[in-house]
Design a protein around this motif. Structure first.
Motif, PDB file in Angstrom:
ATOM      1  N   ALA A  83       0.851  -1.141   0.112  1.00  0.00           N
ATOM      2  CA  ALA A  83       0.018  -0.045  -0.001  1.00  0.00           C
ATOM      3  C   ALA A  83       0.896   1.363   0.137  1.00  0.00           C
ATOM      4  CB  ALA A  83      -0.848  -0.100   1.114  1.00  0.00           C
ATOM      5  N   VAL A  84       1.919   1.521   0.893  1.00  0.00           N
ATOM      6  CA  VAL A  84       2.808   2.407   0.897  1.00  0.00           C
ATOM      7  C   VAL A  84       3.595   2.572  -0.162  1.00  0.00           C
ATOM      8  CG1 VAL A  84       4.540   3.520   2.413  1.00  0.00           C
ATOM      9  CG2 VAL A  84       2.418   2.492   3.406  1.00  0.00           C
ATOM     10  N   ARG A  85       4.079   1.215  -0.675  1.00  0.00           N
ATOM     11  CA  ARG A  85       5.097   1.175  -1.757  1.00  0.00           C
ATOM     12  C   ARG A  85       4.413   1.873  -3.042  1.00  0.00           C
ATOM     13  NH1 ARG A  85       6.432  -4.238  -1.247  1.00  0.00           N
ATOM     14  NH2 ARG A  85       4.781  -5.001  -2.716  1.00  0.00           N
ATOM     15  N   ASN A  86       3.209   1.372  -3.294  1.00  0.00           N
ATOM     16  CA  ASN A  86       2.419   1.773  -4.436  1.00  0.00           C
ATOM     17  C   ASN A  86       1.890   3.084  -4.565  1.00  0.00           C
ATOM     18  OD1 ASN A  86       3.185  -0.785  -5.527  1.00  0.00           O
ATOM     19  ND2 ASN A  86       1.134  -1.459  -4.845  1.00  0.00           N
ATOM     20  N   ALA A  87       1.758   3.879  -3.228  1.00  0.00           N
ATOM     21  CA  ALA A  87       0.782   5.098  -3.192  1.00  0.00           C
ATOM     22  C   ALA A  87       1.796   6.535  -3.459  1.00  0.00           C
ATOM     23  CB  ALA A  87       0.439   5.347  -1.771  1.00  0.00           C
ATOM     24  N   LYS A  88       1.210   7.317  -4.116  1.00  0.00           N
ATOM     25  CA  LYS A  88       2.056   8.406  -4.194  1.00  0.00           C
ATOM     26  C   LYS A  88       2.508   9.232  -3.042  1.00  0.00           C
ATOM     27  CE  LYS A  88      -0.743   9.174  -8.499  1.00  0.00           C
ATOM     28  NZ  LYS A  88      -1.854   9.928  -9.228  1.00  0.00           N
ATOM     29  N   ASN A  89       1.756   9.197  -2.111  1.00  0.00           N
ATOM     30  CA  ASN A  89       1.996   9.862  -0.992  1.00  0.00           C
ATOM     31  C   ASN A  89       2.599   9.057   0.031  1.00  0.00           C
ATOM     32  OD1 ASN A  89      -0.496   8.495  -0.510  1.00  0.00           O
ATOM     33  ND2 ASN A  89      -1.441   9.961   0.583  1.00  0.00           N
ATOM     34  N   GLY A  90       3.023   8.032  -0.117  1.00  0.00           N
ATOM     35  CA  GLY A  90       3.603   7.096   0.684  1.00  0.00           C
ATOM     36  C   GLY A  90       4.934   7.615   1.598  1.00  0.00           C
ATOM     37  N   GLU A  91       5.908   7.904   0.858  1.00  0.00           N
ATOM     38  CA  GLU A  91       6.929   8.540   1.696  1.00  0.00           C
ATOM     39  C   GLU A  91       6.541   9.727   2.615  1.00  0.00           C
ATOM     40  OE1 GLU A  91      10.032   7.796   1.574  1.00  0.00           O
ATOM     41  OE2 GLU A  91      10.512   6.444  -0.083  1.00  0.00           O
ATOM     42  N   MET A  92       5.803  10.397   1.895  1.00  0.00           N
ATOM     43  CA  MET A  92       5.224  11.708   2.732  1.00  0.00           C
ATOM     44  C   MET A  92       4.767  11.225   4.110  1.00  0.00           C
ATOM     45  SD  MET A  92       2.254  14.389   2.010  1.00  0.00           S
ATOM     46  CE  MET A  92       0.923  13.160   2.141  1.00  0.00           C
ATOM     47  N   PHE A  93       3.847  10.290   3.951  1.00  0.00           N
ATOM     48  CA  PHE A  93       3.319   9.493   5.164  1.00  0.00           C
ATOM     49  C   PHE A  93       4.184   8.894   6.294  1.00  0.00           C
ATOM     50  CE2 PHE A  93       0.633   5.881   6.967  1.00  0.00           C
ATOM     51  CZ  PHE A  93       0.160   6.524   8.149  1.00  0.00           C
ATOM     52  N   LEU A  94       5.106   8.305   5.654  1.00  0.00           N
ATOM     53  CA  LEU A  94       6.134   7.669   6.471  1.00  0.00           C
ATOM     54  C   LEU A  94       7.004   8.779   7.229  1.00  0.00           C
ATOM     55  CD1 LEU A  94       7.639   4.600   4.638  1.00  0.00           C
ATOM     56  CD2 LEU A  94       5.770   4.730   6.027  1.00  0.00           C
ATOM     57  N   ASN A  95       7.192   9.994   6.746  1.00  0.00           N
ATOM     58  CA  ASN A  95       7.988  11.218   7.246  1.00  0.00           C
ATOM     59  C   ASN A  95       6.970  11.653   8.422  1.00  0.00           C
ATOM     60  OD1 ASN A  95      10.340  10.913   5.521  1.00  0.00           O
ATOM     61  ND2 ASN A  95       9.277  12.318   3.816  1.00  0.00           N
ATOM     62  N   ARG A  96       5.849  11.533   7.937  1.00  0.00           N
ATOM     63  CA  ARG A  96       4.664  12.103   9.251  1.00  0.00           C
ATOM     64  C   ARG A  96       4.873  11.160  10.522  1.00  0.00           C
ATOM     65  NH1 ARG A  96      -1.808  11.707   9.213  1.00  0.00           N
ATOM     66  NH2 ARG A  96      -1.940  12.435  11.302  1.00  0.00           N
ATOM     67  N   ILE A  97       4.913   9.789  10.242  1.00  0.00           N
ATOM     68  CA  ILE A  97       5.159   8.978  11.208  1.00  0.00           C
ATOM     69  C   ILE A  97       6.283   8.913  11.895  1.00  0.00           C
ATOM     70  CG2 ILE A  97       5.181   6.277  11.712  1.00  0.00           C
ATOM     71  CD1 ILE A  97       3.815   5.904   9.045  1.00  0.00           C
ATOM     72  N   THR A  98       7.508   9.038  11.423  1.00  0.00           N
ATOM     73  CA  THR A  98       8.657   9.458  11.929  1.00  0.00           C
ATOM     74  C   THR A  98       8.528  10.626  12.772  1.00  0.00           C
ATOM     75  OG1 THR A  98       9.935   8.400  10.329  1.00  0.00           O
ATOM     76  CG2 THR A  98      11.234   9.542  11.857  1.00  0.00           C
ATOM     77  N   ASN A  99       7.898  11.620  12.258  1.00  0.00           N
ATOM     78  CA  ASN A  99       8.109  12.955  13.205  1.00  0.00           C
ATOM     79  C   ASN A  99       7.206  12.950  14.283  1.00  0.00           C
ATOM     80  OD1 ASN A  99       9.594  14.180  11.361  1.00  0.00           O
ATOM     81  ND2 ASN A  99       7.892  14.876  10.022  1.00  0.00           N
ATOM     82  N   GLU A 100       5.926  12.188  14.264  1.00  0.00           N
ATOM     83  CA  GLU A 100       5.019  12.219  15.512  1.00  0.00           C
ATOM     84  C   GLU A 100       5.319  11.040  16.443  1.00  0.00           C
ATOM     85  OE1 GLU A 100       1.022  12.712  14.144  1.00  0.00           O
ATOM     86  OE2 GLU A 100       1.344  13.875  12.398  1.00  0.00           O
ATOM     87  N   THR A 101       5.936  10.044  16.074  1.00  0.00           N
ATOM     88  CA  THR A 101       5.955   8.912  16.710  1.00  0.00           C
ATOM     89  C   THR A 101       7.511   8.490  17.134  1.00  0.00           C
ATOM     90  OG1 THR A 101       5.902   7.117  15.087  1.00  0.00           O
ATOM     91  CG2 THR A 101       3.864   8.025  15.957  1.00  0.00           C
ATOM     92  N   GLY A 102       8.560   8.892  16.021  1.00  0.00           N
ATOM     93  CA  GLY A 102       9.743   8.561  16.417  1.00  0.00           C
ATOM     94  C   GLY A 102       9.948   7.079  15.793  1.00  0.00           C
ATOM     95  N   ILE A 103       8.999   6.401  15.153  1.00  0.00           N
ATOM     96  CA  ILE A 103       9.113   5.138  14.637  1.00  0.00           C
ATOM     97  C   ILE A 103       9.650   5.280  13.239  1.00  0.00           C
ATOM     98  CG2 ILE A 103       7.883   3.050  13.899  1.00  0.00           C
ATOM     99  CD1 ILE A 103       5.949   3.445  16.249  1.00  0.00           C
ATOM    100  N   HIS A 104      10.705   4.635  12.930  1.00  0.00           N
ATOM    101  CA  HIS A 104      11.242   4.848  11.421  1.00  0.00           C
ATOM    102  C   HIS A 104      10.760   3.216  10.639  1.00  0.00           C
ATOM    103  CE1 HIS A 104      13.608   5.554   8.045  1.00  0.00           C
ATOM    104  NE2 HIS A 104      14.059   4.533   7.909  1.00  0.00           N
ATOM    105  N   ILE A 105      10.025   3.721   9.629  1.00  0.00           N
ATOM    106  CA  ILE A 105       9.410   2.624   8.738  1.00  0.00           C
ATOM    107  C   ILE A 105      10.152   2.480   7.623  1.00  0.00           C
ATOM    108  CG2 ILE A 105       7.337   1.477   7.860  1.00  0.00           C
ATOM    109  CD1 ILE A 105       5.607   2.669  10.143  1.00  0.00           C
TER     110      ILE A 105
END
Length: 509
Positions: A83-105
């Protein structure tokens, strides 16, 4: 000691597991949680992750981050798949996750996803040649395994969620839509030359596969509450497939074993499996409860313990030893001695009992684990051992073989028909199996009795056979006191004669 968190963010759900690696390098699961978030919902139409899906994922990930804080976990392996791999906004979403939770995916490729699934399977199911598929919400990963090695692997962008949305398979199933869906699946699979007519065993990973297994278990009143390494014959799968495509969403939710959260996507997922059956011409599906997350763990574990990467040559010995090392107060010298004597008795009496390598493997595993029930309590520990073995994470055995192993260990203090009747899974072994169980448990009981004092006095065992009498010679350490072992073994002579129709005499040397 290390506590390791693993997060698998897929198209349909996010899974979170915590595994502890102890100082003796044994590992055990401490915690697991799964949330259905439908991150891939709408992806096939918009090409982007939806705001609602991302918000559901964020809520879930913040809970996982808090759990890691509470459990003092510093190592986290987190991956995102199709899902994230194919999504146009996948990388952006992962950056948000890192910023808000500290979890690097990390976004992993389809090929890496296939490889991790392979690691999860090859370390837990004793097959060397098979077709492996991991059916997710937005993709399916396919691998050809030959001699336990990945020969080919490919990822194709069809999954249970995306196919459901594309062909409107959520509610009442229009035949034209289903035909178009299967046409697309066949188109993708036809481009994979090693799939056609392979006639290799199929092993499946993923929520759709597990749900179909649960449905079959409910339909057949299968007694074991376990999915890993469960066999689903093609004929019974096709009966399930016919059932789900002919029911509305509301009625599918009523099917025993089918999770309500998958009732809308089960048709598309089952259609993928149906096409695999047709193309490979295989007749049975083995369900793996282990896949990507376990693959991530085994990869990390091999590095942590400086082991050979990939797969274990003897996954049964490895998993049974790992299970033993997670328990307290195990006398490993006693375990080794009982295993040694048991193995020797089996080999010396091979012409009498007539069993082969498979039964030998089950007996040795039972011998290695025969005393684990003592961690519950000493009294009735043989029956406790049977229960624990029947539910333990032992790999390299079929489900039936694991129950047989449990039964062998359960009678190492003597055979009790009362215990047979009381054992929950006593109907899993056949009458022929029970004959074998009684014979092998007698050998284990003799071996246990020979080391009843935990002094490990027996150095070797030999025998001679004359007429209907077996003379068993036990060579001991110099000056050993044999009275206790001799007494315990003599209590089993009547049982031996009943099971083998021969008289056993003991000689201490």
């Amino acid at each position: 000691m290390e506590k390791l968190a693993i997060i698998d963010m897929g198209s349909n759900s996010i899974r979170f597991v915590v595994i502890q690696i102890a100082d003796n390098n044994s590992y055990s699961m401490l915690y697991q949680q799964k949330e259905s978030i439908r991150l891939g919902e709408g992806l096939s139409v918009s090409g982007c992750l939806s705001a609602d899906g991302m918000e559901r994922a964020m809520i879930c990930l913040k809970v996982y981050e808090h759990m890691m804080h509470v459990m003092k976990i510093h190592t986290c392996l987190a991956v995102a798949t199709a899902a994230v791999r194919n999504a146009k906004n996948g990388e952006m979403f992962l950056n948000r996750i890192t910023n808000e939770t500290g979890i690097h995916i990390d976004i992993i490729s389809g090929e890496r996803e296939a490889y991790l699934g392979y690691l999860g399977v090859i370390n837990t199911i004793a097959m060397k040649d098979f077709i492996l598929f991991d059916l997710g919400g937005a993709s399916v990963e396919l691998s050809l395994i030959q001699n336990s090695i990945v020969k080919y692997a490919v990822s194709i962008p069809i999954g249970a969620v995306t196919l459901t949305e594309k062909f409107k398979l959520q509610n009442n199933i229009a035949l034209d839509n289903l035909q178009e869906c299967t046409k697309l699946i066949r188109h993708y699979m036809a481009a994979i030359p090693w799939l056609k007519n392979s006639q290799l065993p199929l092993i499946g990973i993923g929520g759709t596969v597990r749900n179909l297994g649960k449905m079959d278990q409910k339909a057949t009143n299968y007694p074991l509450p376990k999915l890993h390494n469960y066999q689903l014959p093609r004929e019974r799968f096709e009966n399930l497939y016919t059932t789900v495509i002919n029911k509305s969403y509301a009625n599918r939710k009523k099917i025993a074993g089918l999770s309500s959260e998958r009732a809308d996507i089960i048709v598309a997922g089952a259609a993928v499996i149906q096409c695999l059956f047709e193309l490979t011409r295989d007749n049975e599906l083995t369900i793996s409860g282990y896949g990507l997350r376990e693959g991530l763990f085994f990869e990390h574990y091999s590095d942590y313990c400086h082991l050979k990467k990939g797969w274990n040559a003897d996954i049964l010995a490895f998993s049974s030893n790992n299970f033993l090392r997670t328990l307290d107060n195990i006398d490993f010298q006693h375990v080794d001695k009982v295993c040694q004597i048991t193995e020797r008795l089996f080999d010396l009496l091979k012409d009498i009992h007539g069993y082969g390598e498979t039964e030998r493997r089950l007996l040795i595993t039972a011998a290695r684990l025969h005393d684990i029930g003592k961690v519950i309590n000493y009294y009735d520990h043989a029956r406790n051992s049977a229960f624990m073995i029947g539910h333990a994470s032992l790999y390299g055995l079929t489900q039936k073989e694991q129950i047989i192993t449990a039964c062998i260990a359960g009678f190492h203090h003597g055979i009790s028909n009362k215990t047979v009747r009381a054992y929950r899974y006593s109907n899993v072994p056949t009458a022929e199996d029970w004959t074998m169980i009684r014979k092998l448990s007698t050998l284990l009981a003799l071996a246990e009795a020979a080391d009843v004092t935990y002094e490990h006095i027996v150095l070797d065992v030999s025998l001679t056979i004359a007429d209907n009498v077996i003379v068993l010679v036990l060579t001991t350490t110099p000056g050993a006191v044999t009275s206790a072992a001799d007494y315990e073994m003599n209590q089993l002579l009547k049982q031996f004669k009943k099971e083998f129709q021969m008289t056993l005499l003991l000689i201490w040397k």
